[in-house]
Design a protein around this motif. Structure first.
Motif, PDB file in Angstrom:
ATOM      1  N   LEU A 187      39.046  44.114 -16.843  1.00  0.00           N
ATOM      2  CA  LEU A 187      39.153  42.707 -16.450  1.00  0.00           C
ATOM      3  C   LEU A 187      37.853  41.965 -16.741  1.00  0.00           C
ATOM      4  N   LEU A 188      36.720  42.580 -16.432  1.00  0.00           N
ATOM      5  CA  LEU A 188      35.422  41.963 -16.720  1.00  0.00           C
ATOM      6  C   LEU A 188      35.226  41.772 -18.225  1.00  0.00           C
ATOM      7  N   GLN A 189      35.663  42.739 -19.017  1.00  0.00           N
ATOM      8  CA  GLN A 189      35.559  42.627 -20.470  1.00  0.00           C
ATOM      9  C   GLN A 189      36.399  41.463 -20.987  1.00  0.00           C
ATOM     10  N   VAL A 190      37.604  41.329 -20.471  1.00  0.00           N
ATOM     11  CA  VAL A 190      38.480  40.245 -20.905  1.00  0.00           C
ATOM     12  C   VAL A 190      37.876  38.895 -20.533  1.00  0.00           C
ATOM     13  N   ILE A 191      37.366  38.771 -19.310  1.00  0.00           N
ATOM     14  CA  ILE A 191      36.756  37.516 -18.871  1.00  0.00           C
ATOM     15  C   ILE A 191      35.532  37.195 -19.718  1.00  0.00           C
ATOM     16  N   THR A 192      34.699  38.187 -19.980  1.00  0.00           N
ATOM     17  CA  THR A 192      33.496  37.978 -20.793  1.00  0.00           C
ATOM     18  C   THR A 192      33.872  37.547 -22.205  1.00  0.00           C
ATOM     19  N   ASN A 193      34.841  38.228 -22.801  1.00  0.00           N
ATOM     20  CA  ASN A 193      35.265  37.878 -24.156  1.00  0.00           C
ATOM     21  C   ASN A 193      35.839  36.467 -24.200  1.00  0.00           C
ATOM     22  N   THR A 194      36.596  36.086 -23.188  1.00  0.00           N
ATOM     23  CA  THR A 194      37.179  34.742 -23.134  1.00  0.00           C
ATOM     24  C   THR A 194      36.083  33.687 -23.011  1.00  0.00           C
ATOM     25  N   LEU A 195      35.111  33.938 -22.153  1.00  0.00           N
ATOM     26  CA  LEU A 195      34.007  32.983 -21.995  1.00  0.00           C
ATOM     27  C   LEU A 195      33.189  32.860 -23.273  1.00  0.00           C
ATOM     28  N   LEU A 196      32.943  33.979 -23.938  1.00  0.00           N
ATOM     29  CA  LEU A 196      32.194  33.934 -25.193  1.00  0.00           C
ATOM     30  C   LEU A 196      32.949  33.166 -26.268  1.00  0.00           C
ATOM     31  N   LEU A 197      34.249  33.342 -26.314  1.00  0.00           N
ATOM     32  CA  LEU A 197      35.064  32.621 -27.287  1.00  0.00           C
ATOM     33  C   LEU A 197      35.019  31.121 -27.011  1.00  0.00           C
ATOM     34  N   LYS A 198      35.149  30.741 -25.746  1.00  0.00           N
ATOM     35  CA  LYS A 198      35.080  29.320 -25.389  1.00  0.00           C
ATOM     36  C   LYS A 198      33.718  28.740 -25.719  1.00  0.00           C
ATOM     37  N   LEU A 199      32.659  29.475 -25.449  1.00  0.00           N
ATOM     38  CA  LEU A 199      31.307  29.014 -25.765  1.00  0.00           C
ATOM     39  C   LEU A 199      31.132  28.843 -27.273  1.00  0.00           C
ATOM     40  N   LEU A 200      31.643  29.773 -28.043  1.00  0.00           N
ATOM     41  CA  LEU A 200      31.561  29.682 -29.497  1.00  0.00           C
ATOM     42  C   LEU A 200      32.300  28.451 -30.015  1.00  0.00           C
ATOM     43  N   ILE A 201      33.491  28.206 -29.490  1.00  0.00           N
ATOM     44  CA  ILE A 201      34.260  27.031 -29.901  1.00  0.00           C
ATOM     45  C   ILE A 201      33.513  25.751 -29.540  1.00  0.00           C
ATOM     46  N   LEU A 202      32.919  25.706 -28.356  1.00  0.00           N
ATOM     47  CA  LEU A 202      32.149  24.532 -27.931  1.00  0.00           C
ATOM     48  C   LEU A 202      30.951  24.298 -28.843  1.00  0.00           C
ATOM     49  N   VAL A 203      30.245  25.348 -29.196  1.00  0.00           N
ATOM     50  CA  VAL A 203      29.089  25.218 -30.092  1.00  0.00           C
ATOM     51  C   VAL A 203      29.529  24.692 -31.451  1.00  0.00           C
ATOM     52  N   ILE A 204      30.634  25.189 -31.965  1.00  0.00           N
ATOM     53  CA  ILE A 204      31.126  24.725 -33.268  1.00  0.00           C
ATOM     54  C   ILE A 204      31.511  23.251 -33.199  1.00  0.00           C
ATOM     55  N   ILE A 205      32.178  22.845 -32.135  1.00  0.00           N
ATOM     56  CA  ILE A 205      32.575  21.438 -31.993  1.00  0.00           C
ATOM     57  C   ILE A 205      31.351  20.538 -31.920  1.00  0.00           C
ATOM     58  N   VAL A 206      30.357  20.933 -31.123  1.00  0.00           N
ATOM     59  CA  VAL A 206      29.133  20.128 -30.998  1.00  0.00           C
ATOM     60  C   VAL A 206      28.404  20.071 -32.334  1.00  0.00           C
ATOM     61  N   TRP A 207      28.366  21.180 -33.047  1.00  0.00           N
ATOM     62  CA  TRP A 207      27.680  21.219 -34.330  1.00  0.00           C
ATOM     63  C   TRP A 207      28.355  20.283 -35.340  1.00  0.00           C
ATOM     64  N   VAL A 208      29.666  20.368 -35.441  1.00  0.00           N
ATOM     65  CA  VAL A 208      30.406  19.520 -36.384  1.00  0.00           C
ATOM     66  C   VAL A 208      30.266  18.045 -36.002  1.00  0.00           C
ATOM     67  N   ALA A 209      30.384  17.744 -34.713  1.00  0.00           N
ATOM     68  CA  ALA A 209      30.249  16.355 -34.269  1.00  0.00           C
ATOM     69  C   ALA A 209      28.839  15.831 -34.537  1.00  0.00           C
ATOM     70  N   GLY A 210      27.844  16.651 -34.274  1.00  0.00           N
ATOM     71  CA  GLY A 210      26.459  16.236 -34.525  1.00  0.00           C
ATOM     72  C   GLY A 210      26.197  15.992 -36.001  1.00  0.00           C
ATOM     73  N   ALA A 211      26.743  16.851 -36.841  1.00  0.00           N
ATOM     74  CA  ALA A 211      26.564  16.664 -38.287  1.00  0.00           C
ATOM     75  C   ALA A 211      27.246  15.379 -38.742  1.00  0.00           C
ATOM     76  N   GLY A 212      28.417  15.091 -38.167  1.00  0.00           N
ATOM     77  CA  GLY A 212      29.121  13.851 -38.526  1.00  0.00           C
ATOM     78  C   GLY A 212      28.344  12.618 -38.108  1.00  0.00           C
ATOM     79  N   VAL A 213      27.784  12.647 -36.908  1.00  0.00           N
ATOM     80  CA  VAL A 213      27.007  11.500 -36.414  1.00  0.00           C
ATOM     81  C   VAL A 213      25.769  11.296 -37.271  1.00  0.00           C
ATOM     82  N   LEU A 214      25.090  12.379 -37.600  1.00  0.00           N
ATOM     83  CA  LEU A 214      23.893  12.250 -38.433  1.00  0.00           C
ATOM     84  C   LEU A 214      24.235  11.715 -39.816  1.00  0.00           C
TER      85      LEU A 214
END
Length: 122
Positions: free
Chosen positions: A28-55
Motif C-alpha cells: 500500500l505504501l509503495q502504491v501511494i508513493t508511486n501515485t504521488l511521484l507520478l502526480k508530481l512528475l505530471i505537475l512539473v511537466i505542466i509547469v515546465w511547458v506553461a513556463g516555456a510558453g509564457v517565456l
C-alpha cells in the motif's frame, strides 16, 4: 453451550497472518508513493511547458541601434495606429507595440503630439 465443536477449515497460522498484513501495508505504501511521484512528475511537466510558453510569448528580440527608425508623433496618433503603419506584414500589432514600449522605456500606451519615438525594425 460451554464448549464449541466448531473448527475452521482454514489453518490458523498467526505468524503467516501477521506477515501477510505487513506485506499488504508495504505494498500500500509503495502504491501511494508511486501515485504521488507520478502526480508530481505530471505537475512539473505542466509547469515546465506553461513556463516555456509564457517565456516564448513575452520574449522580445533584441534591437540594435542601427535598426531603429525615429518618428515624431503627430496629433491624433496612437501607438496602435503607429504600429499598424510601421510593423512587418505578418507581425501581431500587439507584439510590435510592446517592442515600441520597450525600446522607448514607456510605462503606459499614451503618446503625445511632438513626442519622438524610436521604432524597432524586425
Amino acid at each position: 453451550m460451554k464448549y464449541s465443536t466448531y473448527q475452521s477449515i482454514f489453518p490458523m497460522n498467526l505468524e503467516n497472518l501477521q506477515e501477510t498484513r505487513k506485506e499488504g501495508k508495504v505494498r500500500l505504501l509503495q502504491v501511494i508513493t508511486n501515485t504521488l511521484l507520478l502526480k508530481l512528475l505530471i505537475l512539473v511537466i505542466i509547469v515546465w511547458v506553461a513556463g516555456a510558453g509564457v517565456l516564448t510569448v513575452f520574449a522580445a528580440p533584441s534591437v540594435s541601434n542601427k535598426e531603429v527608425i525615429k518618428l515624431t508623433v503627430q496629433p491624433g496618433d496612437t501607438l496602435w495606429k503607429i504600429a499598424v503603419n510601421h510593423k512587418p506584414e505578418r507581425m501581431d500589432t500587439r507584439v510590435y507595440i510592446e517592442g515600441i514600449m520597450r525600446i522607448n522605456a514607456l510605462e503606459d500606451r499614451g503618446v503625445q503630439a511632438g513626442q519622438v519615438l524610436k521604432l524597432p525594425h524586425f
